[in-house]
Design a protein around this motif. Sequence first.
Motif, PDB file in Angstrom:
ATOM      1  N   GLU A  76      49.013  -8.371  23.722  1.00 44.69           N
ATOM      2  CA  GLU A  76      49.652  -8.183  25.026  1.00 44.69           C
ATOM      3  C   GLU A  76      48.645  -7.624  26.036  1.00 44.69           C
ATOM      4  N   VAL A  77      47.862  -6.658  25.621  1.00 39.99           N
ATOM      5  CA  VAL A  77      46.834  -6.094  26.503  1.00 39.99           C
ATOM      6  C   VAL A  77      45.791  -7.165  26.837  1.00 39.99           C
ATOM      7  N   ALA A  79      46.248 -10.378  27.019  1.00 43.13           N
ATOM      8  CA  ALA A  79      46.849 -11.303  27.988  1.00 43.13           C
ATOM      9  C   ALA A  79      46.874 -10.689  29.381  1.00 43.13           C
ATOM     10  N   GLN A  80      47.217  -9.412  29.467  1.00 43.60           N
ATOM     11  CA  GLN A  80      47.249  -8.734  30.763  1.00 43.60           C
ATOM     12  C   GLN A  80      45.859  -8.610  31.374  1.00 43.60           C
ATOM     13  N   ALA A  81      44.832  -8.602  30.534  1.00 43.63           N
ATOM     14  CA  ALA A  81      43.455  -8.482  31.014  1.00 43.63           C
ATOM     15  C   ALA A  81      42.905  -9.812  31.514  1.00 43.63           C
ATOM     16  N   GLY A  82      43.702 -10.888  31.397  1.00 44.70           N
ATOM     17  CA  GLY A  82      43.261 -12.175  31.913  1.00 44.70           C
ATOM     18  C   GLY A  82      42.648 -13.110  30.900  1.00 44.70           C
TER      19      GLY A  82
END
Length: 90
Positions: A76-77, A79-82
């Motif tokens: 999840e992290v 994915a959030q980081a791009g």
Amino acid sequence: PWLDGGRTAGRVPPRGAAAPALMVLVPQPEAGDGDTLLAGPQGRLLAAMLAAMGVAEDRAYIASVLPRHTPHADWEVAAQAGLGEVLRRH
């Protein structure tokens, strides 16, 4: 520079053809990978699978989602980081 917190040590680059017959995307490099992605047992399995499919290894593009072996990765992290943008580039 934003990928992986800006760390560059230990990254394992993708390998293979620029205009591949097949792209293989794996979650992360093997624990023992150094300069070559999937240089260990998983790589041997992949080579056998490619041979069974009739795809020469030099006609495949092999990349990993994560730039280094990361046990217990927080997807999840990532994915959030791009990381999705990086995958689209591949």
